[in-house]
Write a protein that holds these residues in place. Structure first.
Motif, short mmCIF file in Angstrom:
data_model
loop_
_atom_site.label_atom_id
_atom_site.label_comp_id
_atom_site.label_asym_id
_atom_site.label_seq_id
_atom_site.Cartn_x
_atom_site.Cartn_y
_atom_site.Cartn_z
N ASN A 11 -9.44 -23.00 15.23
CA ASN A 11 -10.13 -21.85 15.83
C ASN A 11 -10.44 -22.03 17.31
O ASN A 11 -10.62 -21.06 18.03
CB ASN A 11 -11.40 -21.50 15.05
CG ASN A 11 -12.36 -22.66 14.94
OD1 ASN A 11 -12.36 -23.57 15.77
ND2 ASN A 11 -13.19 -22.65 13.91
N ASN A 12 -10.47 -23.29 17.80
CA ASN A 12 -10.76 -23.49 19.22
C ASN A 12 -9.58 -23.12 20.13
O ASN A 12 -9.70 -23.15 21.35
CB ASN A 12 -11.22 -24.93 19.50
CG ASN A 12 -10.16 -25.97 19.14
OD1 ASN A 12 -9.05 -25.63 18.74
ND2 ASN A 12 -10.51 -27.23 19.29
N MET A 13 -8.44 -22.75 19.53
CA MET A 13 -7.29 -22.32 20.32
C MET A 13 -7.31 -20.82 20.59
O MET A 13 -6.48 -20.32 21.35
CB MET A 13 -5.98 -22.69 19.60
CG MET A 13 -5.60 -24.15 19.68
SD MET A 13 -3.90 -24.44 19.12
CE MET A 13 -2.96 -23.56 20.38
N GLU A 14 -8.24 -20.09 20.00
CA GLU A 14 -8.25 -18.63 20.16
C GLU A 14 -8.33 -18.18 21.62
O GLU A 14 -7.54 -17.32 22.05
CB GLU A 14 -9.39 -18.02 19.33
CG GLU A 14 -9.34 -16.51 19.22
CD GLU A 14 -9.97 -15.80 20.40
OE1 GLU A 14 -9.53 -14.68 20.75
OE2 GLU A 14 -10.91 -16.38 21.00
N PRO A 15 -9.23 -18.74 22.44
CA PRO A 15 -9.28 -18.31 23.85
C PRO A 15 -7.96 -18.56 24.58
O PRO A 15 -7.53 -17.74 25.40
CB PRO A 15 -10.42 -19.14 24.44
CG PRO A 15 -11.27 -19.51 23.27
CD PRO A 15 -10.30 -19.72 22.14
N LEU A 43 -8.49 -12.27 17.78
CA LEU A 43 -9.91 -12.18 17.48
C LEU A 43 -10.26 -13.31 16.54
O LEU A 43 -9.44 -13.71 15.71
CB LEU A 43 -10.25 -10.84 16.81
CG LEU A 43 -10.09 -9.57 17.67
CD1 LEU A 43 -10.18 -8.34 16.78
CD2 LEU A 43 -11.14 -9.54 18.77
N LEU A 44 -11.47 -13.83 16.66
CA LEU A 44 -11.92 -14.89 15.78
C LEU A 44 -12.84 -14.28 14.71
O LEU A 44 -13.91 -13.76 15.01
CB LEU A 44 -12.67 -15.96 16.58
CG LEU A 44 -12.92 -17.30 15.88
CD1 LEU A 44 -11.62 -17.98 15.48
CD2 LEU A 44 -13.74 -18.22 16.79
N ARG A 45 -12.39 -14.35 13.46
CA ARG A 45 -13.14 -13.77 12.35
C ARG A 45 -13.37 -14.84 11.28
O ARG A 45 -12.41 -15.36 10.72
CB ARG A 45 -12.38 -12.60 11.73
CG ARG A 45 -12.26 -11.36 12.62
CD ARG A 45 -11.70 -10.19 11.81
NE ARG A 45 -11.66 -8.96 12.60
CZ ARG A 45 -10.54 -8.48 13.15
NH1 ARG A 45 -9.39 -9.13 12.99
NH2 ARG A 45 -10.57 -7.35 13.84
N ILE A 90 -8.29 -17.28 13.31
CA ILE A 90 -7.71 -16.53 14.42
C ILE A 90 -6.83 -15.42 13.84
O ILE A 90 -5.90 -15.70 13.07
CB ILE A 90 -6.88 -17.43 15.35
CG1 ILE A 90 -7.74 -18.60 15.87
CG2 ILE A 90 -6.34 -16.63 16.52
CD1 ILE A 90 -6.97 -19.58 16.73
N THR A 91 -7.12 -14.18 14.22
CA THR A 91 -6.39 -13.05 13.66
C THR A 91 -5.93 -12.10 14.76
O THR A 91 -6.42 -12.15 15.90
CB THR A 91 -7.27 -12.26 12.67
OG1 THR A 91 -8.37 -11.68 13.39
CG2 THR A 91 -7.81 -13.17 11.56
N ILE A 92 -4.99 -11.22 14.40
CA ILE A 92 -4.62 -10.09 15.25
C ILE A 92 -4.59 -8.85 14.36
O ILE A 92 -4.28 -8.93 13.16
CB ILE A 92 -3.26 -10.29 15.96
CG1 ILE A 92 -2.15 -10.64 14.96
CG2 ILE A 92 -3.37 -11.38 17.03
CD1 ILE A 92 -0.77 -10.78 15.61
N ASP A 93 -4.91 -7.70 14.94
CA ASP A 93 -5.02 -6.47 14.15
C ASP A 93 -3.69 -5.75 14.00
O ASP A 93 -3.57 -4.85 13.17
CB ASP A 93 -6.05 -5.53 14.79
CG ASP A 93 -7.47 -6.03 14.59
OD1 ASP A 93 -7.71 -6.81 13.65
OD2 ASP A 93 -8.34 -5.64 15.40
#
Length: 213
Positions: free
Chosen positions: A127-131, A141-143, A147-150
């Motif tokens: 999750n630290n790769m999201e930015p 987006l972090l949910r 890490i996700t995309i819509d």
């Protein structure tokens, strides 16, 4: 220049070659396989002068043909190994690697909506790769720590000239689009003064040179 002249006296064959998708680690491996041979990269003008640019200047019969082939990003291999052995080895030696900026994409890459994953094992991203992924252009987006995309995100289309952002994303997704390969362009046989030219393959889009040893 003197080392090139010395090599002419030592070796029976001179090969002209180009390197597609230069990677130093793979070139080092090639050099390691041919420890009794010599590789030269550098100024074409200097190498050509050492060999002789014309039939009047050449240091061995017909070797000026090699000088004429020194155009673009090419190198020389001096060796005593048989022609068939050299051609067989170099034709079979390729290494897949990540494409760099400026390379041409060989396929369309789409990341589907949802939690993003990579590789055949569908490994998730930390999750630290999201930015970092967001900075590279992905609408992430972090949910709940994922890490996700819509919506589906296209990293590249086949034929795209890759930007730095695209090349970095492909590397993060473990997608390799470049192949390191040495293409043999010509061969000179000192014993017979025979010079043979070979057609260069056109499948590589990125070629880099390196300094001589």
């Amino acid at each position: 220049m003197e080392s090139v002249k010395d090599a002419i006296d030592t070796y029976r064959y001179i090969w002209v070659f180009s390197v597609h998708n230069m990677r130093n680690q793979y070139l080092k491996k090639v050099r390691g396989e041919f420890k009794t041979s010599r590789f030269f990269f550098g100024s074409n003008r200097v190498m050509a002068k050492a060999l002789g640019n014309t039939s009047e200047e050449e240091v061995a019969e017909n070797v000026h043909k090699v000088s004429e082939a020194l155009k673009g990003e090419v190198g020389l291999l001096f060796t005593n190994q048989p022609v068939a052995e050299i051609r067989s080895w170099f034709n079979s030696f390729t290494k897949d690697d990540y494409a760099r900026a400026g390379c041409v994409a060989t396929e369309r890459v789409v990341v589907p909506a949802g939690e993003i994953v990579r590789g055949f094992t569908k490994e998730t991203f930390p999750n630290n790769m999201e930015p970092q992924l967001r900075q590279l252009g992905m609408p992430t987006l972090l949910r709940q720590g994922k890490i996700t995309i819509d919506y589906d995100h296209v990293i590249c289309n086949e034929g795209d000239v890759l930007s730095p952002q695209q090349s970095h994303l492909l590397k993060h997704f473990w997608i390799k689009m470049a192949t390191f390969k040495i293409a043999l362009l010509a061969c000179y046989h000192k014993d017979t003064a025979e010079y043979v030219s070979y057609e260069e393959p056109s499948d590589a889009k990125e070629t880099k040179g390196e300094s001589s040893d």
